[in-house]
Each structure stands twice: as C-alpha cells, then as structure tokens.
Design an enzyme around this catalytic site. Sequence first.
Site, PDB file in Angstrom:
ATOM      1  N   THR A  86      48.319  37.714  43.040  1.00  0.00           N
ATOM      2  CA  THR A  86      48.742  39.025  43.538  1.00  0.00           C
ATOM      3  C   THR A  86      49.125  38.873  45.010  1.00  0.00           C
ATOM      4  O   THR A  86      48.831  37.851  45.645  1.00  0.00           O
ATOM      5  CB  THR A  86      47.613  40.075  43.429  1.00  0.00           C
ATOM      6  OG1 THR A  86      46.550  39.692  44.310  1.00  0.00           O
ATOM      7  CG2 THR A  86      47.114  40.231  42.003  1.00  0.00           C
TER       8      THR A  86
ATOM      9  N   CYS B 268      31.224  38.526  53.237  1.00  0.00           N
ATOM     10  CA  CYS B 268      31.138  39.667  54.159  1.00  0.00           C
ATOM     11  C   CYS B 268      29.790  39.708  54.867  1.00  0.00           C
ATOM     12  O   CYS B 268      29.554  40.555  55.725  1.00  0.00           O
ATOM     13  CB  CYS B 268      31.345  40.964  53.386  1.00  0.00           C
ATOM     14  SG  CYS B 268      30.228  41.128  51.993  1.00  0.00           S
TER      15      CYS B 268
ATOM     16  N   ASP C  16      39.140  40.841  41.270  1.00  0.00           N
ATOM     17  CA  ASP C  16      38.575  41.806  42.228  1.00  0.00           C
ATOM     18  C   ASP C  16      38.447  43.182  41.585  1.00  0.00           C
ATOM     19  O   ASP C  16      38.920  43.424  40.457  1.00  0.00           O
ATOM     20  CB  ASP C  16      39.371  41.839  43.544  1.00  0.00           C
ATOM     21  CG  ASP C  16      40.793  42.352  43.389  1.00  0.00           C
ATOM     22  OD1 ASP C  16      41.086  43.054  42.401  1.00  0.00           O
ATOM     23  OD2 ASP C  16      41.622  42.046  44.268  1.00  0.00           O
ATOM     24  N   ALA C  17      37.772  44.071  42.298  1.00  0.00           N
ATOM     25  CA  ALA C  17      37.466  45.397  41.744  1.00  0.00           C
ATOM     26  C   ALA C  17      38.749  46.164  41.440  1.00  0.00           C
ATOM     27  O   ALA C  17      38.831  46.875  40.422  1.00  0.00           O
ATOM     28  CB  ALA C  17      36.602  46.164  42.743  1.00  0.00           C
ATOM     29  N   ASN C  18      39.733  46.010  42.290  1.00  0.00           N
ATOM     30  CA  ASN C  18      40.983  46.750  42.107  1.00  0.00           C
ATOM     31  C   ASN C  18      41.684  46.349  40.803  1.00  0.00           C
ATOM     32  O   ASN C  18      42.039  47.193  39.976  1.00  0.00           O
ATOM     33  CB  ASN C  18      41.896  46.481  43.316  1.00  0.00           C
ATOM     34  CG  ASN C  18      43.221  47.192  43.197  1.00  0.00           C
ATOM     35  OD1 ASN C  18      43.270  48.383  42.951  1.00  0.00           O
ATOM     36  ND2 ASN C  18      44.300  46.446  43.346  1.00  0.00           N
TER      37      ASN C  18
ATOM     38  N   ASN D   7      31.956  42.472  46.528  1.00  0.00           N
ATOM     39  CA  ASN D   7      30.790  42.852  47.305  1.00  0.00           C
ATOM     40  C   ASN D   7      29.720  43.446  46.373  1.00  0.00           C
ATOM     41  O   ASN D   7      30.046  44.082  45.374  1.00  0.00           O
ATOM     42  CB  ASN D   7      31.261  43.880  48.351  1.00  0.00           C
ATOM     43  CG  ASN D   7      30.117  44.476  49.107  1.00  0.00           C
ATOM     44  OD1 ASN D   7      29.527  45.458  48.664  1.00  0.00           O
ATOM     45  ND2 ASN D   7      29.819  43.887  50.239  1.00  0.00           N
TER      46      ASN D   7
ATOM     47  N   HIS E   3      57.018  37.651  33.196  1.00  0.00           N
ATOM     48  CA  HIS E   3      55.665  37.880  32.666  1.00  0.00           C
ATOM     49  C   HIS E   3      55.584  37.585  31.169  1.00  0.00           C
ATOM     50  O   HIS E   3      54.544  37.176  30.662  1.00  0.00           O
ATOM     51  CB  HIS E   3      55.134  39.278  33.027  1.00  0.00           C
ATOM     52  CG  HIS E   3      55.835  40.431  32.402  1.00  0.00           C
ATOM     53  ND1 HIS E   3      56.873  41.092  33.010  1.00  0.00           N
ATOM     54  CD2 HIS E   3      55.640  41.064  31.224  1.00  0.00           C
ATOM     55  CE1 HIS E   3      57.273  42.087  32.238  1.00  0.00           C
ATOM     56  NE2 HIS E   3      56.553  42.087  31.149  1.00  0.00           N
TER      57      HIS E   3
HETATM   58  C1  LIG Z   1      39.088  39.723  53.713  1.00  0.00           C
HETATM   59  C2  LIG Z   1      39.037  40.541  52.456  1.00  0.00           C
HETATM   60  C3  LIG Z   1      38.254  40.138  51.419  1.00  0.00           C
HETATM   61  C4  LIG Z   1      38.186  40.887  50.241  1.00  0.00           C
HETATM   62  N1  LIG Z   1      37.396  40.464  49.232  1.00  0.00           N
HETATM   63  C5  LIG Z   1      37.290  41.217  48.119  1.00  0.00           C
HETATM   64  C6  LIG Z   1      36.452  40.797  47.053  1.00  0.00           C
HETATM   65  O1  LIG Z   1      35.799  39.748  47.108  1.00  0.00           O
HETATM   66  N2  LIG Z   1      36.404  41.563  45.954  1.00  0.00           N
HETATM   67  C7  LIG Z   1      37.114  42.732  45.833  1.00  0.00           C
HETATM   68  O2  LIG Z   1      36.987  43.399  44.804  1.00  0.00           O
HETATM   69  N3  LIG Z   1      37.926  43.151  46.813  1.00  0.00           N
HETATM   70  C8  LIG Z   1      38.054  42.410  47.960  1.00  0.00           C
HETATM   71  N4  LIG Z   1      38.894  42.812  48.960  1.00  0.00           N
HETATM   72  C9  LIG Z   1      39.696  44.043  48.767  1.00  0.00           C
HETATM   73  C10 LIG Z   1      40.979  43.729  47.980  1.00  0.00           C
HETATM   74  O3  LIG Z   1      41.740  42.742  48.636  1.00  0.00           O
HETATM   75  C11 LIG Z   1      41.807  45.012  47.840  1.00  0.00           C
HETATM   76  O4  LIG Z   1      41.107  45.911  47.003  1.00  0.00           O
HETATM   77  C12 LIG Z   1      43.202  44.786  47.323  1.00  0.00           C
HETATM   78  O5  LIG Z   1      43.838  46.028  47.160  1.00  0.00           O
HETATM   79  C13 LIG Z   1      43.183  44.053  46.000  1.00  0.00           C
HETATM   80  O6  LIG Z   1      44.520  43.967  45.487  1.00  0.00           O
HETATM   81  P1  LIG Z   1      44.850  43.073  44.178  1.00  0.00           P
HETATM   82  O7  LIG Z   1      43.819  43.404  43.154  1.00  0.00           O
HETATM   83  O8  LIG Z   1      46.228  43.494  43.794  1.00  0.00           O
HETATM   84  O9  LIG Z   1      44.793  41.654  44.588  1.00  0.00           O
HETATM   85  C14 LIG Z   1      38.949  42.073  50.127  1.00  0.00           C
HETATM   86  C15 LIG Z   1      39.740  42.496  51.193  1.00  0.00           C
HETATM   87  C16 LIG Z   1      39.781  41.745  52.331  1.00  0.00           C
HETATM   88  C17 LIG Z   1      40.622  42.241  53.477  1.00  0.00           C
END
Ligand SMILES: Cc1cc2nc3c(=O)[nH]c(=O)nc-3n(C[C@H](O)[C@H](O)[C@H](O)COP(=O)(O)O)c2cc1C
Length: 436
Positions: free
Chosen positions: A288, A409, A339-341, A375, A323
């Site tokens: 991503t 973190c 990640d959570a998103n 987190n 894709h």
């Molecule tokens: C330095 C940094 C570390 C992050 N680490 C995490 C993580 O470990 N888990 C998580 O769910 N979101 C983390 N985030 C937040 C995600 O990057 C953010 O929700 C982002 O929108 C995810 O987009 P994606 O799912 O399209 O990659 C982090 C953000 C930053 C700035």
Amino acid sequence: MESGETSEIRHKDGTDEQVWSLLEATPGACVNVALHHLYDPDEIDLVISGPNYGRNASSSSTLSSGTVGAALDGALLGKKSIALSFSFIDREVAFLPESISNASETACNILQSLWENWPSLSTHSHHGIPDLYNVNVPLRREPNPPIHFTTFHPGSYGPVYQSVEETESSGGGRRFVFKPKLPTHQDVKQGTDTWAVMNQMASITPMLAKYHCVEYGLENEFARVFPDLHAAKTTPTSRQLGNSARIEGQKHILIGATGSVASIKVPILVEKLKRIFDDKVQIRVVATQYAQHFFKKEDAGCEVFTDENEWESWKKVSDPVLHIELRNWADIMVVAPLDANTLGKLANGACDNLLTSVLRAWDPERPVVLCPAMNTFMWNHPFTAKHLQHLEGVLRYRIVPPISKTLACGDVGIGAMAEPRDIATYVQHVLLTDNN
Ligand SMILES: Cc1cc2nc3c(=O)[nH]c(=O)nc-3n(C[C@H](O)[C@H](O)[C@H](O)COP(=O)(O)O)c2cc1C
C-alpha cells in the site's frame, strides 16, 4: 603518480615492469581490457573510474555517463567499483589549484571509507547490496565539504547540446556543444545527488549494476502484436490461468504489505520464504502507499507492485488488469503485516487500492494468511476481533496472531507481527499440507 607511489601489481604477461598502462578507448572498454587482458583479475580489488571533470548526478546523466559505465563494467565483472566525478558550479573556481587539491583529498577519504566499509556480502546478490557507488565531489575553495548518501534526482532528458554559430572552419555544417539544461533549486528534492551537487556537497549514491525490465502487464499486448510468437512462447501452466509469469514446479506467493511499522520486516520475510522453500518459490509484494514508508522497493528482494502500477499498466480495454493478473499468478496471499485500517477494509469488502482489489477478486479456493500488526490498544479494540472473526468465519482466511513485546511505539503488550520465520513456516505448512 606524482607522489611516486607505485603498486605491486604487474602486467599479466609478467614481462613488463611498468605498472601503469595508458589505454585510449571509452572508460568501459578500458576497464574491460584491463581486467581481461592486462592484469590478473584476482589481483584487482577495486575499480575506480574517474575522476571525471563535471557532475554525474541525476538518473538520466548517470545512465549515459561513461564514468559510471566503466564502474558498471567493473561491477559486472564482479569487482567492487566506484565512479568518481569532480562536480563544479563555477568554472573559474573549478580550475584553482586549491579546489583540485581539496577535491582530491575529499575523494581519497571517501574512497578509503567506502573500501574499508564495503558490505561484505556478494556483489551480485542483488538484495539491495550496492554493486557500485557513484561519487560526486565538489571542486570548491573550502576543504571538507559535507558528505551525503544520496538517491538519484529523477532527471528527464532535455536538450543536452546547444547549437552554436556557424564558423568558416566548420565547413558550413551545424555545430553543437555539450550544454545540458540544469535543473533549478525548486526542481530538486533534498537528499538527491543533484541537490548535493547544487549545494556544493559531496554525494555518494549506491547503485545496483542492472537495468530493470518490464516483467508484467505486456502479455496481452504482445499477443496482439506477435500472435504467432506469443503462441509459441507461452507454455500452458498447471492452472491454465493464462499468466505466462507462472513457473512450473514453483510456488507463487503474493505478500501484501500495509502501513504498519512491521513492514520493515518485509525483506526479511521474503528472504525466509526463499530459504524455507529452497528457492523453489516466486515471490511478489503488493505494497500500500503507506507500507512504502517502511521499506525500499529495491530492498525487498523481489518485485514490488503498487497502486501506481495498477493504473500504469492499463490504458485501454484490451490491457491486462493488474489485480486480476496478480490474483491469477498467486497460489497464496499473505498479508504481512496487516494493519488495522486494511483489516477494517477487508472485513467490509472495500477495495480502493491494489492490495484490497486483489483480495476482493480472490479465488476462494486459494488460501489467504493474515498477519496482523498494530498497537495494543488497536488490537484490543472490539472491532479488531469482530473483523478477524468475520474474515475467518466467512472467507476462511487464516490468522497468524500477533505476539507480545515492546512495540515500535514504546507500548508494551500484544500487537507486534509474528516473527517472519514463524510466518514463513506457517505458509509452508499451508502450501504443502492443504492440498493447495
Ligand atoms: C510510523 C507509523 C507506524 C504505524 N504503524 C501501524 C501499525 O503497526 N499498525 C496499524 O494498524 N497502523 C499503523 N499505522 C497507521 C497506518 O499507517 C494508517 O492507519 C494508514 O492509514 C494505513 O493505511 P494502509 O492500510 O492503506 O496501509 C502507523 C502509522 C505510522 C505513521
């Protein structure tokens, strides 16, 4: 030479006492002839090409540089190689003896440090270990310029030559002189080689000795342009998916990487998978936009696809859709880290980027492994369990749970991505035991 220093290295034939050879050819030809014909390659530890008088900065200049070409030649022959240029802004300052002396001293210091600290791994492993360095040292009055590790300024190729007035001696024809249009301060990004050169600093750009070829997205277009050739070259795959990128007898693993800090481990996961499958594996990564903050594409150890690629490779209706191509290619998808998103998006069927589109178009017969990383508070949030249960229950996705440790973190608790070693072992187990 002026200092009277000589080298122990003798000419290959042993008959010539003279150590220095003067070759009149392009820099690349000189390196090639020297290493193959004049000296015993085993006796050459380092190839230094230069100093070239003038900057060798930006991707376009570097591509056409004879100095870098010679260092490339050295790297392709398996030698540690450095291309050295003396860059200047002001032509008058460039020719002052103290400028030349300062640049020479800085260059020697840089060359020595690079030599002493060169990564010990093979120069041809191509896992992000530099094969050669492109070094620019400024010609300036003051000694000791700041030194920066730089990337390429992504220069485009504008007019490099300018037409000059006709003279009688030119015989009436037109004449051109080398006078490239240089970028302005606004055009260049901090941290690039051009930025360093413009600010009279020294730049060191680590490089790999290879061109990248286009490895995807052209199959349908080739089929249209060369129907016979394409038919002859395309061997049907075991799944008849029409994707010529699949290799018989190999496992095809697609890793999805998201914006968790655990994405820094993507190159390690790739390496562990290669090792555990004894290199009988093809790996691709879909990253991503935010995942790309945590690792460099060139360090991944495999092809990396991004949202830009999805749209670059599609121009008209007959073009392949990335894709879908990736879905067809893969035996398994491993989202590590998840990640959570992206977890939330997958659980709700969203598909607004390459990664989520691959999974929304996924063949349910093929396994998906999710390796969450977040987190502790995010992990403990009620949505997390709900989303995972949904994906596990409805779509049969498999989960490699996170582990407990001090997170990036600073919080201590559960949420760190499982170790790459354990993920690789699990993927092997899924691929080898689940009839997939
Ligand atoms: C330095 C940094 C570390 C992050 N680490 C995490 C993580 O470990 N888990 C998580 O769910 N979101 C983390 N985030 C937040 C995600 O990057 C953010 O929700 C982002 O929108 C995810 O987009 P994606 O799912 O399209 O990659 C982090 C953000 C930053 C700035």
